[in-house]
Write a protein that holds these residues in place. Structure first.
Motif, PDB file in Angstrom:
ATOM      1  N   CYS A  45      50.939 -65.441  35.698  1.00 37.12           N
ATOM      2  CA  CYS A  45      51.715 -63.226  35.380  1.00 37.12           C
ATOM      3  C   CYS A  45      52.186 -63.538  36.180  1.00 37.12           C
ATOM      4  O   CYS A  45      53.278 -62.467  35.796  1.00 37.12           O
ATOM      5  N   VAL A  46      52.833 -63.351  37.771  1.00 40.62           N
ATOM      6  CA  VAL A  46      53.797 -63.256  37.877  1.00 40.62           C
ATOM      7  C   VAL A  46      54.838 -63.535  37.624  1.00 40.62           C
ATOM      8  O   VAL A  46      55.929 -63.266  37.872  1.00 40.62           O
TER       9      VAL A  46
ATOM     10  N   HIS B 223      51.755 -55.225  39.684  1.00 40.28           N
ATOM     11  CA  HIS B 223      51.278 -56.305  39.149  1.00 40.28           C
ATOM     12  C   HIS B 223      50.058 -56.446  39.258  1.00 40.28           C
ATOM     13  O   HIS B 223      49.722 -56.972  37.700  1.00 40.28           O
TER      14      HIS B 223
ATOM     15  N   ILE C 274      53.032 -59.222  45.903  1.00 39.46           N
ATOM     16  CA  ILE C 274      52.465 -58.577  44.462  1.00 39.46           C
ATOM     17  C   ILE C 274      52.393 -56.975  44.566  1.00 39.46           C
ATOM     18  O   ILE C 274      52.495 -56.792  45.562  1.00 39.46           O
TER      19      ILE C 274
ATOM     20  N   THR D 114      51.475 -57.347  33.359  1.00 37.74           N
ATOM     21  CA  THR D 114      50.966 -56.774  34.061  1.00 37.74           C
ATOM     22  C   THR D 114      49.758 -57.528  33.538  1.00 37.74           C
ATOM     23  O   THR D 114      49.089 -57.177  32.853  1.00 37.74           O
TER      24      THR D 114
END
Length: 446
Positions: free
Chosen positions: A71-72, A160, A105, A77
């Motif tokens: 996801c990062v 995040h 994050i 998000t």
């Protein structure tokens, strides 16, 4: 502009691998994890009372650890209610996880759903038709169902990860749509359309073929490897529900229609904190392989009050089981049940409702003890289940002892005894004014 949003979980015990797959291959803007049932929340309050650092989703590390790196990397998000009864502790746990993973994050922690201090003896429980004082059970916690009003300020922080407690399930998906697509807070038609998207995604695999299969009438391909769904949502609220290539299951008009009506009392007025969504005008059509278009959903002004859920200490839940097999199994199992009922009342003085099921006949309908059904004589494998919810640990133990004693003191051929006692909770809904919510957003960094 089209936004891509996926489902990372549909309940606390959902699978993890499909969420990782979505995070890695889904090209998602957002992924939402819905992991919070009403009793899960009540148990969370009990856990927090025992340890102030607990009370959030016990699998938070495992779920987030599976998707955070991807996801990062891809700018996705995460929005989740895995904070359960202790979002702040969940935020700290996620912060520590990100540090262990070497990820920088921002985490937005949303609180304000806990309305326990506003509950008192005069609080009205509408489904019971009595006050909390008249109900008599000890309150362990109370939480309001928050909506997008709670999540949008958190998303404004450009996090995040957003962690909340009790937020209405579709709101976890609607808030990202409103935030990214710029919908007005009183654009009821778009809010209704976005709520439909959230409702379709919130139960994860149910819209990709889970809870749908009914062979030979409804066959789901590769059902052991179901993929999680995602939605492609346009600025006008229309959407396409789909799944990743190579995953099991299917997305069809039927899977979408079944999920759209799941747990919906009135399709023309599906009430959430955000809108009274009107699903009755929805137009659903196949738009390709595993692609279903949804449009035409409407909406009206949101309810004035928020639903809240009150969790109570339900004492102990005792469950004892024993099996009977061979010719006459059903009659012998019923006799065993009658023995347990008589002894619990006459020997132990139990006055709490006793549940006695003949599993293998019609136990799920709760009618097993209203006489044996016509097919009982053909049944050669029956399991007696005796269950009791009681405030007394001693009475719970009495039930288990009575079921176990059927080995020698009951009908012929009993075997396979099993028994256990677990803490129990119950829940009841109530309503609170929106002005009662003290919303707070706390930002953590790793």
């Amino acid at each position: 502009m089209t936004l891509r949003i996926g489902a990372g979980a549909g309940f606390a015990g959902d699978r993890i691998a499909p969420a990782r797959d979505l995070a890695e291959r889904g090209r998602l803007d957002f992924i939402a994890f819905e992991c919070l049932a009403e009793r899960t929340l009540a148990y969370g309050h009990l856990q927090r009372a025992a340890d102030p650092d607990k009370g959030f989703h016990t699998a938070l590390d495992k779920r987030l650890g599976a998707v955070l790196p991807a996801c990062v990397q891809h700018g996705t998000t995460i929005v989740t209610n895995m904070g359960v009864a202790n979002p702040r502790a969940a935020g700290r746990a996620a912060q520590a996880l990100a540090q262990r993973l070497g990820l920088k994050i921002r985490i937005a922690v949303v609180t304000g759903d806990d309305v326990t201090t506003q509950v008192n003896g005069d609080t009205w429980l509408p489904e019971m038709g009595k006050t909390l004082r008249e109900h008599g059970q000890r309150v362990v916690g109370a939480n309001a169902y928050l909506g997008i009003d709670a999540l949008l300020p958190a998303l404004d922080e450009q996090p995040h990860l957003v962690i909340t407690g009790r937020v209405a399930d579709p709101s976890l998906f609607l808030a990202p749509l409103v935030h990214r697509l710029g919908w007005a807070r009183d654009d009821w038609a778009r809010l209704g359309a976005g709520t439909a998207v959230g409702h379709l995604l919130e139960c994860s695999m149910q819209v990709t073929g889970g809870y749908f299969a009914d062979p030979p009438h409804k066959v789901v391909p590769n059902i052991a490897q179901l993929g999680f769904p995602l939605a492609e949502v346009a600025a006008d609220g229309s959407a396409v529900i789909t799944k990743l290539d190579g995953t099991g299951g299917l997305v069809s008009e039927l899977t979408v229609k079944e999920q759209l009506m799941y747990e919906v009392h009135d399709p023309a007025a599906y009430l959430t904190p955000d809108v009274a969504a009107d699903f009755s005008t929805a137009r659903i059509a196949q738009a390709g392989a595993d692609r279903v278009a949804v449009r035409g959903v409407g909406g009206r002004e949101r309810p004035r009050q928020l639903k809240a859920i009150v969790g109570f200490d339900g004492g102990f839940l005792a469950e004892g089981e024993i099996s009977y097999a061979g010719p006459g199994a059903a009659a012998r199992a019923q006799l065993a049940a009658e023995i347990v009922r008589e002894r619990m009342a006459q020997v132990h003085g139990n006055t709490e409702p006793l549940r006695l099921d003949l599993i293998g006949l019609n136990a799920l309908h709760g009618t097993a003890m209203n006489g044996l059904p016509a097919h009982a004589a053909l049944c050669t494998d029956v399991r007696l289940r005796a269950a009791l919810r009681t405030p007394s640990r001693a009475m719970a133990e009495n039930l288990l002892e009575e079921v176990e004693s059927l080995w020698l003191g009951g009908p012929a051929g009993g075997g396979g005894y099993r028994g256990h006692i677990t803490p129990s909770v119950t829940t009841q809904p109530m309503y609170v004014g929106r002005e009662a919510i003290a919303l707070n957003i706390e930002v953590l960094t790793s």
